[in-house]
Every structure is written in structure tokens, then in C-alpha cells.
Scaffold this active site. Structure first.
Site, short mmCIF file in Angstrom:
data_model
loop_
_atom_site.label_atom_id
_atom_site.label_comp_id
_atom_site.label_asym_id
_atom_site.label_seq_id
_atom_site.Cartn_x
_atom_site.Cartn_y
_atom_site.Cartn_z
N LYS A 1 -34.88 11.84 64.84
CA LYS A 1 -33.60 11.70 64.11
C LYS A 1 -34.08 11.66 62.74
CE LYS A 1 -30.43 9.48 67.03
NZ LYS A 1 -30.21 8.11 67.48
N LYS B 1 -35.12 9.17 61.05
CA LYS B 1 -34.58 7.96 60.29
C LYS B 1 -35.70 6.76 60.68
CE LYS B 1 -29.81 7.93 61.94
NZ LYS B 1 -28.76 7.52 62.76
N1 CTP Z 1 -20.14 4.93 64.86
C1 CTP Z 1 -18.60 4.95 64.88
N2 CTP Z 1 -18.03 4.71 63.42
C2 CTP Z 1 -18.82 4.53 62.47
C3 CTP Z 1 -20.11 4.66 62.45
C4 CTP Z 1 -20.64 4.80 63.70
O1 CTP Z 1 -17.84 5.15 65.84
N3 CTP Z 1 -18.31 4.28 61.20
C5 CTP Z 1 -20.50 5.36 66.22
C6 CTP Z 1 -21.41 6.64 66.08
O2 CTP Z 1 -20.62 7.81 66.28
C7 CTP Z 1 -22.32 6.38 67.40
C8 CTP Z 1 -22.51 5.08 67.30
O3 CTP Z 1 -21.40 4.52 66.51
O4 CTP Z 1 -21.49 6.91 68.63
C9 CTP Z 1 -23.94 4.70 66.81
O5 CTP Z 1 -23.97 5.35 65.47
P1 CTP Z 1 -25.43 5.28 64.54
O6 CTP Z 1 -25.75 6.51 64.34
O7 CTP Z 1 -26.13 4.47 65.24
O8 CTP Z 1 -24.68 4.56 63.38
P2 CTP Z 1 -24.34 5.20 61.89
O9 CTP Z 1 -23.77 4.19 61.41
O10 CTP Z 1 -23.51 6.45 61.87
O11 CTP Z 1 -25.91 5.35 61.35
P3 CTP Z 1 -26.35 6.32 60.44
O12 CTP Z 1 -25.70 6.26 58.96
O13 CTP Z 1 -27.76 5.86 60.23
O14 CTP Z 1 -26.06 7.93 60.92
#
Ligand code: CTP
Length: 139
Positions: free
Chosen positions: A51, A53
């Protein structure tokens, strides 16, 4: 005597780093679709290798925080993209739920052959990336 129906199992996957209200809303809405919610939590190695990350919190801390939530029943490691069909069978899963950023993705669509797959709309204006960016500017 009437047997209890099988509980409806929901699985979702993610990194859930620096837990925020977007995560909580997604998890609560996922749980509301069934009786038990299991979270496939991306391991640190999976994040780094697949990923691109590097989570702020390591796997054990992210797991501890998810397990403290009322809506989460169990957390298991997500170590590969391919494990999902096996997880669905292993946990007798009814629905796999993901945020709408994954809608139509090859990583999940094929699971429709063995269970339901549902994409829930993301909460706007919040993400782990955004939090990291904003905190960086606050120094
Ligand atoms: N998710 C969500 N709403 C947000 C952020 C995340 O519904 N504002 C959901 C994502 O769609 C996913 C889950 O939470 O199904 C976990 O997402 P993750 O990628 O861990 O979180 P993010 O905040 O999107 O992290 P990053 O910025 O590192 O991508």
C-alpha cells in the site's frame, strides 16, 4: 425447539491508522448491516510492501484501538490481497463492506461470487493522510 439463526457476519478491511471519525462512521455503518463485525487490519509489512504506507501506529496499537470499539467484534491481520476469499469462507461471511474509494475495485468485486459486497460512501473531508498533513503544518 427453534434453533437460533446464524449471526450475520460482516467483514471490512483497512489500515485504520490514527483512528478518526470517518473510520468510526464506516465501522458503525458496517456493523449495522449485520450482527458481528470483523476487521481485516493491514499489517505494517502489508502496508509497506503493497500500500506504500508507513502507519504512524504499529499493528498492535491499531488493533488495540479497534478492539476497544463497541461495534468491532474481532480483528485479524490482512497480510495479502488474495486472502479475502479464504477469509470470507473461514468466517462464514455474509457481507464484505468497504468505503466508496474501493467501489468497483478488482480487489473486491470477485468476492460477489461468494458473498455480498457493499461499498459505503466515505465521510467527506477527513482521512489519515489529511490529519498527518494538517499536523505537519501545526508545528
Ligand atoms: N473511510 C471512510 N471515510 C473517510 C476515511 C476512510 O469511510 N473519511 C473508510 C475507507 O473507505 C476504508 C476504511 O475507512 O473503508 C479504512 O480506510 P483507511 O484507508 O484506513 O483510512 P484513510 O483515512 O482513508 O487513510 P489514508 O489517508 O492513509 O488513505
Amino acid at each position: 425447539m427453534k434453533q437460533n439463526p446464524k449471526p450475520k457476519i460482516v467483514i471490512t478491511y483497512g489500515t485504520f491508522d490514527i483512528l478518526h471519525y470517518g473510520h468510526i462512521r464506516l465501522l458503525e455503518r458496517a456493523k449495522a448491516l449485520g450482527d458481528r463485525l470483523y476487521v481485516g487490519l493491514s499489517t505494517d509489512e502489508f502496508c509497506a510492501q503493497e500500500k506504500n504506507k508507513r502507519p504512524f501506529y504499529g499493528y498492535d496499537f491499531r488493533k488495540e484501538m479497534l478492539e476497544a470499539l463497541r461495534c468491532v467484534d474481532q480483528v485479524f491481520p490482512e497480510e495479502t490481497w488474495q486472502q479475502k476469499a479464504n477469509d470470507v469462507k473461514k468466517y462464514h461471511t455474509d457481507i464484505v463492506v468497504m468505503g466508496s474509494d474501493w467501489a468497483g475495485s478488482d480487489r473486491f468485486e470477485y468476492l460477489k461470487n461468494i458473498c455480498k459486497v457493499k461499498y459505503l460512501s466515505r465521510t467527506p473531508d477527513i482521512s489519515t493522510t489529511e490529519i498527518k498533513k494538517r499536523l505537519g503544518k501545526n508545528k
